[in-house]
Design an enzyme around this catalytic site. Structure first.
Site, PDB file in Angstrom:
ATOM      1  CD  GLU A 126      -2.980   1.070   2.220  1.00 10.74           C
ATOM      2  OE1 GLU A 126      -3.951   1.967   2.066  1.00 10.74           O
ATOM      3  OE2 GLU A 126      -2.918   0.314   3.157  1.00 10.74           O
ATOM      4  CD  GLU A 220      -8.686   1.659   4.563  1.00 10.77           C
ATOM      5  OE1 GLU A 220      -7.895   0.904   5.104  1.00 10.77           O
ATOM      6  OE2 GLU A 220      -8.123   2.500   3.955  1.00 10.77           O
TER       7      GLU A 220
END
Length: 273
Positions: A126, A220
């Protein structure tokens, strides 16, 4: 509960944080997810004492062991990917990264990629903002990093929240990454409901269509009401952006489908002679 709600809202993937794996019955979770036809992804960030971008080889070794353990946990839970900040500690650093630290991290991720390949688990790194790592803040940095691992199995995990902070042009960054994107987070600029912030999701979905992205798109959002305290502190979640995650999840599913359909209609219109 979370797995059942995920399936109820029509999501096909759920993401778990690798925080306290010893508290979970991995076999039970794997069977439940399979029965609901929901895939499992896992994300994590390394602590400072297991930072694979450290110059201390004992710290790097501890980090590599943690990553290997996480890969095995993902495999045992029936998951298919491990993402997050796997290449450094998840923290606001008070120093610049070093060449030695970068090289140590590249070597650690290359070795973890081999373990992941054997476990049939995707390894996705990420790219996060400057307040959560000092190593990989942009897609271009991430592409350089994974190229240096020499592994075709390591891909990027992009996130619109972080891209909104660090990328000059998030849509261009998506097109730059292309098929190197292995996982994608949709998150609003304020971490709350999609559409309540400043991110231009039309441009994001146009870019995802342009690269023919077909992997997971996962919503998210964070609120201190629900999120684990340790993760809330690491992500600087200081207030409740929402209190009930059920309507939040339902809204996100509708919003993502709406924006995806709108992008497809724009493409069809633009393709007409």
């Amino acid at each position: 509960m979370a797995l059942n709600k995920t399936a109820e809202h029509g999501y096909r993937t759920i993401e778990f944080a690798y925080l306290r794996p010893e508290k979970f019955n991995l076999d039970r979770l794997a069977k439940l997810a399979q029965s609901l036809d929901v895939e499992i992804g896992v994300t994590m960030g390394l602590p400072l004492d297991k930072d694979v971008s450290s110059e201390d080889i004992s710290v790097v070794s501890a980090g590599k062991q943690t990553l290997a353990d996480a890969i095995r946990a993902v495999r045992d839970i029936g998951g298919n990917k491990l993402g997050g900040i796997l290449y450094s500690a998840h923290t606001k650093y008070n120093r610049q990264p070093t060449k030695k630290g970068w090289d140590n991290s590249v070597a650690a991720i290359a070795a973890t990629g081999e373990i992941a390949t054997q476990a049939n688990v995707d390894l996705v790194l990420e790219i996060v903002n400057r307040f959560e790592t000092n190593l990989l803040n942009t897609t271009a940095q991430g592409l350089k990093f994974i190229a240096e691992t020499g592994s075709e199995h390591v891909r990027l995990h992009l996130d619109t929240f972080h891209m909104n902070i660090e990328e000059a042009n998030p849509a261009a960054a998506i097109r730059l990454a292309g098929d190197k994107i292995g996982y994608f987070h949709i998150g609003e600029s304020n971490r709350g409901y999609l559409g309540d912030g400043v991110i231009n999701f039309d441009l994001i979905f146009d870019a995802l269509l342009d690269i023919d992205y077909k992997r997971d798109i996962v919503f998210e959002s964070f609120s201190t009401t629900v999120v684990d305290e340790g993760l809330s502190l690491a992500c600087a979640i200081w207030r409740d952006t929402w209190e009930d995650n059920d309507p939040l999840a339902a809204h996100a599913k509708r919003y993502i489908e709406l924006k995806y359909d709108e992008a497809k209609r724009r493409r069809a219109t633009n393709a007409r002679p």
